[in-house]
Structures are given as structure tokens and as C-alpha cells.
Design a protein around this motif. Sequence first.
Motif, PDB file in Angstrom:
ATOM      1  N   ALA A 245      47.972  -6.168  22.135  1.00 19.83           N
ATOM      2  CA  ALA A 245      48.608  -6.942  22.978  1.00 19.83           C
ATOM      3  C   ALA A 245      48.096  -6.733  24.546  1.00 19.83           C
ATOM      4  O   ALA A 245      48.168  -7.754  25.183  1.00 19.83           O
ATOM      5  CB  ALA A 245      50.081  -6.979  22.908  1.00 19.83           C
TER       6      ALA A 245
ATOM      7  N   GLU B 272      46.319  -9.409  27.004  1.00 17.21           N
ATOM      8  CA  GLU B 272      46.900  -9.755  28.275  1.00 17.21           C
ATOM      9  C   GLU B 272      46.057  -9.269  29.424  1.00 17.21           C
ATOM     10  O   GLU B 272      46.307  -9.745  30.684  1.00 17.21           O
ATOM     11  CB  GLU B 272      48.188  -9.309  28.436  1.00 17.21           C
ATOM     12  CG  GLU B 272      49.345  -9.758  27.438  1.00 17.21           C
ATOM     13  CD  GLU B 272      49.494 -11.286  27.419  1.00 17.21           C
ATOM     14  OE1 GLU B 272      49.495 -11.757  28.691  1.00 17.21           O
ATOM     15  OE2 GLU B 272      49.922 -11.682  26.493  1.00 17.21           O
TER      16      GLU B 272
ATOM     17  N   SER C   3      57.503  -3.998  19.570  1.00 15.36           N
ATOM     18  CA  SER C   3      58.111  -5.235  20.082  1.00 15.36           C
ATOM     19  C   SER C   3      58.450  -5.388  21.254  1.00 15.36           C
ATOM     20  O   SER C   3      58.224  -6.372  22.005  1.00 15.36           O
ATOM     21  CB  SER C   3      58.850  -5.902  18.887  1.00 15.36           C
ATOM     22  OG  SER C   3      58.390  -6.033  17.570  1.00 15.36           O
ATOM     23  N   ASP C   4      59.205  -4.367  21.556  1.00 14.50           N
ATOM     24  CA  ASP C   4      60.000  -4.423  23.170  1.00 14.50           C
ATOM     25  C   ASP C   4      59.063  -4.096  23.997  1.00 14.50           C
ATOM     26  O   ASP C   4      58.872  -4.757  25.062  1.00 14.50           O
ATOM     27  CB  ASP C   4      60.946  -3.236  22.908  1.00 14.50           C
ATOM     28  CG  ASP C   4      62.123  -3.410  22.113  1.00 14.50           C
ATOM     29  OD1 ASP C   4      62.480  -4.653  21.993  1.00 14.50           O
ATOM     30  OD2 ASP C   4      62.885  -2.395  21.746  1.00 14.50           O
TER      31      ASP C   4
ATOM     32  N   VAL D  27      55.572  -4.969  23.747  1.00 10.81           N
ATOM     33  CA  VAL D  27      54.770  -6.193  23.813  1.00 10.81           C
ATOM     34  C   VAL D  27      55.515  -7.096  24.445  1.00 10.81           C
ATOM     35  O   VAL D  27      54.981  -7.781  25.403  1.00 10.81           O
ATOM     36  CB  VAL D  27      54.576  -6.683  22.422  1.00 10.81           C
ATOM     37  CG1 VAL D  27      53.943  -8.109  22.507  1.00 10.81           C
ATOM     38  CG2 VAL D  27      53.638  -5.585  21.476  1.00 10.81           C
ATOM     39  N   ASN D  28      56.882  -7.507  24.292  1.00 10.30           N
ATOM     40  CA  ASN D  28      57.541  -8.430  25.230  1.00 10.30           C
ATOM     41  C   ASN D  28      57.769  -8.080  26.615  1.00 10.30           C
ATOM     42  O   ASN D  28      57.372  -8.943  27.456  1.00 10.30           O
ATOM     43  CB  ASN D  28      58.998  -8.328  24.791  1.00 10.30           C
ATOM     44  CG  ASN D  28      59.034  -9.255  23.428  1.00 10.30           C
ATOM     45  OD1 ASN D  28      58.276  -9.851  23.043  1.00 10.30           O
ATOM     46  ND2 ASN D  28      60.097  -8.774  22.712  1.00 10.30           N
ATOM     47  N   TYR D  29      57.746  -6.628  26.900  1.00  7.16           N
ATOM     48  CA  TYR D  29      57.691  -6.162  28.243  1.00  7.16           C
ATOM     49  C   TYR D  29      56.377  -6.513  28.962  1.00  7.16           C
ATOM     50  O   TYR D  29      56.473  -6.892  30.150  1.00  7.16           O
ATOM     51  CB  TYR D  29      57.971  -4.562  28.335  1.00  7.16           C
ATOM     52  CG  TYR D  29      57.811  -4.018  29.906  1.00  7.16           C
ATOM     53  CD1 TYR D  29      59.133  -4.117  30.709  1.00  7.16           C
ATOM     54  CD2 TYR D  29      56.695  -3.604  30.066  1.00  7.16           C
ATOM     55  CE1 TYR D  29      58.995  -3.798  32.013  1.00  7.16           C
ATOM     56  CE2 TYR D  29      56.644  -3.012  31.596  1.00  7.16           C
ATOM     57  CZ  TYR D  29      57.794  -3.137  32.289  1.00  7.16           C
ATOM     58  OH  TYR D  29      57.688  -2.826  33.743  1.00  7.16           O
TER      59      TYR D  29
ATOM     60  N   GLN E   7      54.182  -8.950  28.285  1.00  4.88           N
ATOM     61  CA  GLN E   7      53.916 -10.342  28.288  1.00  4.88           C
ATOM     62  C   GLN E   7      54.844 -10.625  29.460  1.00  4.88           C
ATOM     63  O   GLN E   7      54.326 -11.565  30.190  1.00  4.88           O
ATOM     64  CB  GLN E   7      54.306 -10.919  26.927  1.00  4.88           C
ATOM     65  CG  GLN E   7      53.483 -10.944  26.010  1.00  4.88           C
ATOM     66  CD  GLN E   7      53.929 -11.463  24.516  1.00  4.88           C
ATOM     67  OE1 GLN E   7      55.234 -11.527  24.300  1.00  4.88           O
ATOM     68  NE2 GLN E   7      53.116 -11.673  23.767  1.00  4.88           N
ATOM     69  N   ARG E   8      56.020 -10.172  29.624  1.00  7.68           N
ATOM     70  CA  ARG E   8      56.834 -10.585  31.021  1.00  7.68           C
ATOM     71  C   ARG E   8      56.227 -10.009  32.174  1.00  7.68           C
ATOM     72  O   ARG E   8      56.238 -10.891  33.315  1.00  7.68           O
ATOM     73  CB  ARG E   8      58.170 -10.093  30.677  1.00  7.68           C
ATOM     74  CG  ARG E   8      59.269 -10.837  29.783  1.00  7.68           C
ATOM     75  CD  ARG E   8      60.713 -10.437  29.908  1.00  7.68           C
ATOM     76  NE  ARG E   8      60.760  -9.105  30.065  1.00  7.68           N
ATOM     77  CZ  ARG E   8      60.965  -8.121  28.944  1.00  7.68           C
ATOM     78  NH1 ARG E   8      61.029  -8.700  27.835  1.00  7.68           N
ATOM     79  NH2 ARG E   8      61.491  -6.856  29.336  1.00  7.68           N
TER      80      ARG E   8
ATOM     81  N   GLN F 213      53.215 -12.396  33.106  1.00 12.69           N
ATOM     82  CA  GLN F 213      54.077 -13.582  33.576  1.00 12.69           C
ATOM     83  C   GLN F 213      54.312 -13.540  35.000  1.00 12.69           C
ATOM     84  O   GLN F 213      54.488 -14.420  35.759  1.00 12.69           O
ATOM     85  CB  GLN F 213      54.964 -14.364  32.535  1.00 12.69           C
ATOM     86  CG  GLN F 213      54.400 -14.528  31.392  1.00 12.69           C
ATOM     87  CD  GLN F 213      55.511 -14.951  30.143  1.00 12.69           C
ATOM     88  OE1 GLN F 213      56.654 -14.715  30.481  1.00 12.69           O
ATOM     89  NE2 GLN F 213      55.043 -15.417  29.091  1.00 12.69           N
TER      90      GLN F 213
END
Length: 121
Positions: free
Chosen positions: A58, A62, A108-109, A111-113, A115-116, A119
Motif C-alpha cells: 500500500a 501510494e 487495515s488501519d 493502510v487507511n491512515y 491513504q488519508r 489525499q
Amino acid sequence: MKLIRWLLGRLILLFDFIFAPRSKKRTAEAQQQLDELTQNMKLYQFKACPFCVKVRRAAKREGLKLETRDAKDNQTHRQELLEQGGKVKVPCLRIEEQGNVTWLYESSDIVNYLQRLEQSA
């Protein structure tokens, strides 16, 4: 059982190598901004852990540059993870912002962090 785990670990690393994702293309200044955001992040991991591979892939997708720390074979990094993070569990992302340190577990946490983070830049 140890042989099976070793074999599965090698297969995971092989497939990760063969099917490595490509990084996002962005301008040099946008990439520099992201590099500055990630310079105080450390990813504690085991090389063949499937959840660690998920996080590394991930980050690569990114285009994020994370310092990885081997918590399996490097006793110094393992001890840091235990003493500062509270437990030897990988993957774990150490995030240092304005003098505050956060230890983020669960792939998962993380990866979400990430990605945010991408962004918001």
C-alpha cells in the motif's frame, strides 16, 4: 510446521516481488511534501508477514517512503517495539508528530491512515 511456515513465507516474498505495485506518479514538489510527512514514520515489520506485505505494498502504491524496521531479526527494533509500543505485534507504524508519538497497529488501519495521508497532501 516450521518448514511449512518458512515455505509459505518465501512464497509470499516471491509473489510480492513478481507482482510489485507501481507507485503513483506526481510532481516533484508533491512527492517532496509527502516525503516530509513520512520522514518521522517507522514501520515495524517481519519481512514475510502477509499483513506487513499488505502495508508495504500500500505504501509503495501510494509512493510513500517509509523506513522499515525488522522486529524479528533485529533485537534493538524488537525491544523498541516492546518498550515504546507496548507489545511485539506487527505491522506497527510509529508516527511522530509535533513531539507526540502514536503507535498504530492493524494493517487495515495503517493502510487507511496512509491513504488519508496521501489525499491530504
